[in-house]
Each structure stands twice: as C-alpha cells, then as structure tokens.
Design an enzyme around this catalytic site. Sequence first.
Site, PDB file in Angstrom:
ATOM      1  N   TYR A  25      -2.941  -2.154  10.269  1.00  0.00           N
ATOM      2  CA  TYR A  25      -2.903  -2.730   8.911  1.00  0.00           C
ATOM      3  C   TYR A  25      -1.664  -2.223   8.154  1.00  0.00           C
ATOM      4  CZ  TYR A  25      -3.648  -2.427   3.888  1.00  0.00           C
ATOM      5  OH  TYR A  25      -3.462  -2.444   2.533  1.00  0.00           O
ATOM      6  N   HIS A  26      -1.470  -0.909   8.174  1.00  0.00           N
ATOM      7  CA  HIS A  26      -0.316  -0.352   7.465  1.00  0.00           C
ATOM      8  C   HIS A  26       1.001  -0.839   8.083  1.00  0.00           C
ATOM      9  CE1 HIS A  26      -3.490   2.561   6.208  1.00  0.00           C
ATOM     10  NE2 HIS A  26      -2.905   2.349   5.051  1.00  0.00           N
ATOM     11  N   THR A  68       0.826  -1.206   0.000  1.00  0.00           N
ATOM     12  CA  THR A  68       0.000   0.000   0.000  1.00  0.00           C
ATOM     13  C   THR A  68       0.861   1.258   0.000  1.00  0.00           C
ATOM     14  OG1 THR A  68      -1.410   1.360   1.445  1.00  0.00           O
ATOM     15  CG2 THR A  68      -0.237  -0.416   2.500  1.00  0.00           C
ATOM     16  N   LYS A 100       2.041  -3.984   6.589  1.00  0.00           N
ATOM     17  CA  LYS A 100       2.591  -3.836   5.231  1.00  0.00           C
ATOM     18  C   LYS A 100       4.040  -3.345   5.276  1.00  0.00           C
ATOM     19  CE  LYS A 100      -1.008  -4.955   2.717  1.00  0.00           C
ATOM     20  NZ  LYS A 100      -1.018  -6.064   1.774  1.00  0.00           N
ATOM     21  N   SER A 135      -1.738   2.861  10.798  1.00  0.00           N
ATOM     22  CA  SER A 135      -2.685   1.929  11.437  1.00  0.00           C
ATOM     23  C   SER A 135      -1.971   0.590  11.569  1.00  0.00           C
ATOM     24  CB  SER A 135      -3.935   1.734  10.563  1.00  0.00           C
ATOM     25  OG  SER A 135      -3.614   0.935   9.425  1.00  0.00           O
TER      26      SER A 135
HETATM   27  N1  LIG Z   1      -8.726  -2.433  -1.946  1.00  0.00           N
HETATM   28  C1  LIG Z   1      -7.855  -1.446  -1.896  1.00  0.00           C
HETATM   29  O1  LIG Z   1      -8.209  -0.257  -2.034  1.00  0.00           O
HETATM   30  C2  LIG Z   1      -6.400  -1.729  -1.687  1.00  0.00           C
HETATM   31  C3  LIG Z   1      -5.509  -0.647  -1.699  1.00  0.00           C
HETATM   32  C4  LIG Z   1      -4.146  -0.883  -1.493  1.00  0.00           C
HETATM   33  C5  LIG Z   1      -3.693  -2.173  -1.286  1.00  0.00           C
HETATM   34  N2  LIG Z   1      -4.581  -3.212  -1.280  1.00  0.00           N
HETATM   35  C6  LIG Z   1      -4.038  -4.557  -1.014  1.00  0.00           C
HETATM   36  O2  LIG Z   1      -4.480  -5.467  -1.975  1.00  0.00           O
HETATM   37  C7  LIG Z   1      -4.694  -6.751  -1.364  1.00  0.00           C
HETATM   38  C8  LIG Z   1      -6.085  -7.223  -1.736  1.00  0.00           C
HETATM   39  O3  LIG Z   1      -7.045  -6.275  -1.266  1.00  0.00           O
HETATM   40  P1  LIG Z   1      -8.591  -6.477  -1.515  1.00  0.00           P
HETATM   41  O4  LIG Z   1      -9.205  -5.138  -1.519  1.00  0.00           O
HETATM   42  O5  LIG Z   1      -8.793  -7.397  -2.640  1.00  0.00           O
HETATM   43  O6  LIG Z   1      -8.984  -7.206  -0.150  1.00  0.00           O
HETATM   44  P2  LIG Z   1     -10.100  -8.321   0.121  1.00  0.00           P
HETATM   45  O7  LIG Z   1     -10.262  -8.402   1.595  1.00  0.00           O
HETATM   46  O8  LIG Z   1     -11.301  -8.081  -0.719  1.00  0.00           O
HETATM   47  O9  LIG Z   1      -9.390  -9.656  -0.426  1.00  0.00           O
HETATM   48  C9  LIG Z   1      -8.406 -10.350   0.302  1.00  0.00           C
HETATM   49  C10 LIG Z   1      -8.664 -11.828   0.074  1.00  0.00           C
HETATM   50  O10 LIG Z   1      -7.671 -12.579   0.791  1.00  0.00           O
HETATM   51  C11 LIG Z   1      -8.285 -13.622   1.504  1.00  0.00           C
HETATM   52  N3  LIG Z   1      -7.440 -13.894   2.691  1.00  0.00           N
HETATM   53  C12 LIG Z   1      -7.149 -13.071   3.721  1.00  0.00           C
HETATM   54  N4  LIG Z   1      -6.336 -13.710   4.599  1.00  0.00           N
HETATM   55  C13 LIG Z   1      -6.103 -14.945   4.090  1.00  0.00           C
HETATM   56  C14 LIG Z   1      -5.359 -16.056   4.534  1.00  0.00           C
HETATM   57  N5  LIG Z   1      -4.708 -16.053   5.701  1.00  0.00           N
HETATM   58  N6  LIG Z   1      -5.321 -17.178   3.759  1.00  0.00           N
HETATM   59  C15 LIG Z   1      -5.995 -17.215   2.577  1.00  0.00           C
HETATM   60  N7  LIG Z   1      -6.740 -16.195   2.114  1.00  0.00           N
HETATM   61  C16 LIG Z   1      -6.789 -15.072   2.874  1.00  0.00           C
HETATM   62  C17 LIG Z   1      -9.673 -13.094   1.861  1.00  0.00           C
HETATM   63  O11 LIG Z   1     -10.603 -14.141   2.105  1.00  0.00           O
HETATM   64  C18 LIG Z   1     -10.026 -12.276   0.610  1.00  0.00           C
HETATM   65  O12 LIG Z   1     -10.700 -13.047  -0.348  1.00  0.00           O
HETATM   66  C19 LIG Z   1      -4.503  -6.566   0.119  1.00  0.00           C
HETATM   67  O13 LIG Z   1      -3.275  -7.088   0.540  1.00  0.00           O
HETATM   68  C20 LIG Z   1      -4.536  -5.076   0.313  1.00  0.00           C
HETATM   69  O14 LIG Z   1      -3.712  -4.682   1.371  1.00  0.00           O
HETATM   70  C21 LIG Z   1      -5.915  -3.025  -1.472  1.00  0.00           C
END
Ligand SMILES: NC(=O)c1ccc[n+]([C@@H]2O[C@H](COP(=O)([O-])OP(=O)(O)OC[C@H]3O[C@@H](n4cnc5c(N)ncnc54)[C@H](O)[C@@H]3O)[C@@H](O)[C@H]2O)c1
Length: 392
Positions: free
Chosen positions: A189-190, A145, A193, A187
Amino acid sequence: MKIIVLGGDGFCGWPTSLHLSNLNHEILILDNLSRRKIDIELGVTSLTPIKSIYERLDAWKEITGKKILFENCDISKQYNKLLSIIKEYSPDAIIHFAEQRAAPYSMKGSSGKRYTVNNNLNATNNLLAAVVESKRDIHIVHLGTMGVYGYSTAGMKIPEGYLSVKVTNDEGRDIIQDILYPPNPGSIYHLTKTQDALMFAFYNSNDGIRITDLHQGVVWGTQTDETSLDERLINRFDYDGDYGTVLNRFLMQSVINHPLTVHGTGGQTRAFIHIKDTVKCIEIALSNPPKNNEKVKIFNQMTETHSIKDLAKKIDQISGVGIDFIKNPRKEDDENELYVENKCFLNLGLDPITLSDGLLFEIQDIAKKYSDNCDPSKIHCVSYWTEENKPN
Ligand SMILES: NC(=O)c1ccc[n+]([C@@H]2O[C@H](COP(=O)([O-])OP(=O)(O)OC[C@H]3O[C@@H](n4cnc5c(N)ncnc54)[C@H](O)[C@@H]3O)[C@@H](O)[C@H]2O)c1
C-alpha cells in the site's frame, strides 16, 4: 467551487463531501463502492451502521436542502467514463481518495498485492491522464500518507515532501537541490503511495497539472459536525485487523473488555490526525491551490505523534482492560522516533485537535452504542508481511 470527490463514500471522503457541501461547494462523488465489497469479502462490517450511498445522499438533501451528486465509477478501469464526467462537469478541483488504503489488506498474499497495485496506480494515472486530455485547469488534491517517508528513525525532522540536499560536484562546487524525500515504503500500500508521488511530479512538470499531495497521518475519530447531524449520515468505523486504524481499534477493544492488541513492543511511533482536522485540512488545501507552474505542493497532514505503547497505556488507564503484546505481523523496526514538520497547515490557520480524554470518551461512547455489531473474531490482524511474521 465545483468539486469532484473520488472515493467520496469512504471514511475520509464521506465527511469531506458533507463538509464541503455545507460550505456551499457543488459536489459530485465518484466511487465504485469497492470498500463496501471488501467488507463483504472479509466478512466484517463497519461498527457504525452506515447507510447505502443513496440513503446517505437523500438524508443529506432532506436535512440541509443541499444536493450531492453521485456516479458509480471505477476510476482505475473506466477511463472513458471518468474523462467524459470531467469534461462535462468541468470541476475546479478533484479530491482523490479512491485507493485501497489498508496496509494489511495490501499484504494479504499475491491477490492483495496485485489488487492494490492495479487499483491504486491505475486510479492515479487515469485521473492525471484524464485531466490532461480534458484540457481543463483543475487542481488535484490527493490523500497520500506519512508512510511514504518510512518509519525508521530519521535522526532529523521529516520535512514536507522535499529534502534539500547538497552535493559537491567534480569542480569542488557545492550543488544544492530540492529532491522528493527518499521513499521508504513499509508495505505494498505504501509503495503505491510513493509511486503516486512520482506520477504527480511527472505530470506536474510535463503537463503543468496543479497538484497538492497531502501526506496524512493515521486518522482517528469517526464523527464530524456534519455526519453527527443524523444517524443516516454516520461515518464508517473500522475496527478489524485489516482496516481498523490503531487508536479507533484500541477504543473499540476497550469497550468490549478486550485486551488492547499491541504489535511487537509497541515502540513504533506514528503521526495522527483527527477526522475533523482531515476535513478542515482539505478545505484549507482547496483554498490555497498551487499557482500555475508551481511544483507539487506537499503538506504533512498530521497534528501529533505518539508511540503505540503510550497510546495503549493511556487507554488502559481509562478502561483497565490490560494490554496484550502480540507478535508483530509487520516487518518493521521495533522502535522508531518520528519528528515531523507540519508548518504548512499551521501557517494557513489549522488549529489542531489533539488527543484529549474528552474526545476519547466521545469515541468510546459511539463504540459502546454499536458494540453489538462487533465480531471479536475480526479484531486480530491476520495479514502477515512475511512467513517469519506469522504467529508461532
Ligand atoms: N484512514 C486513514 O487513516 C488514512 C491515513 C492516511 C491516508 N489515508 C488516505 O486517504 C484516502 C482515503 O482513505 P479512507 O480511510 O477514506 O479509505 P476508504 O477505503 O474508507 O475510502 C476509499 C474510498 O475509495 C473508493 N475506491 C477505491 N478504489 C476505487 C476506484 N478504483 N474507483 C472508485 N472508487 C474507489 C472506495 O470504495 C472507498 O469508498 C486513501 O487514499 C488513503 O490512503 C487514509
């Protein structure tokens, strides 16, 4: 290419899996479906009616004739299962989306903090350890992120991952080094990362693992070319106070006539990317892997920056629902400037999709179509960074 997508049932992972499958890559999704369980825990659902992973995959096969494999696996806990899948499937690349990704959820008291740290750090470490133990040459692409850099005005353009520093040593000689940009998490979460980034640096230098870490901005939009093919393939749309990303939340609020919920002054500036560009960037990252012995490649995966206040004003102009400035649940600067370098993807051919009224209307249409699924009581963020951030 043979690709494992960790977290391939999620908001970014699902459209990415379809996009790569459409490009004729062989895809295996590993997901423990924890995101769907968190929906149940929070008493909220995606605004769009997402189908079960099995119905999704059957629909994809029916429509395109392409098969995506799925295995239910908690990569933070089921190390042996993860390892044997990696050995058996022997992928060329693994894309790692499988983390708890909501900053507000990670600040939901000790349970949110502990779950997020345990899940995210063990997931990343298990993946890296398994790739080493498998002895396969696999390119790992991780979704990080922009928040690892922090959201205070830096007074400079944020570079792509590394900062060049000059230190004068005891002999008066200038030493120049490229170091990881100083982490400044806002946070838990951050924080996970920023720790992922250290793990990548370690496994890269110790074991020669080839890694691309994508520092992604806030994702907006919901559909991609592939998820639009059939309603059974529709992507998730989170609008709630924990998981909803800001622009999608505003668009949802605008269609149900709810004033736009701006935290604090709205002077916070953030980086954004459309979901269609997310999948495109991952395709580009896969086609441009680091060479052997190359350090971790870090790309800023964002296409534009906006202040929250300006976004709210823009959506208020097209909807007239008004803006509600509420006490900020987060501990963060009231205002910040954000200048970001994103040359890596642009040089590799990304043609950015930027905020346009047309796209905003398209998302509003989706929000309108499914607005009956919205529970207005879930709109406000009820995770507070500290006691002082709670409403009076
Ligand atoms: N959505 C955003 O705006 C955004 C922005 C920046 C970074 N990201 C990063 O992108 C990635 C995906 O984000 P997203 O929005 O698709 O999130 P999301 O929560 O929709 O998807 C994450 C997926 O990972 C699965 N998961 C989580 N922990 C797991 C584990 N231990 N084993 C197996 N599966 C697991 C969840 O079931 C889910 O399907 C994340 O790492 C997030 O930090 C997202």
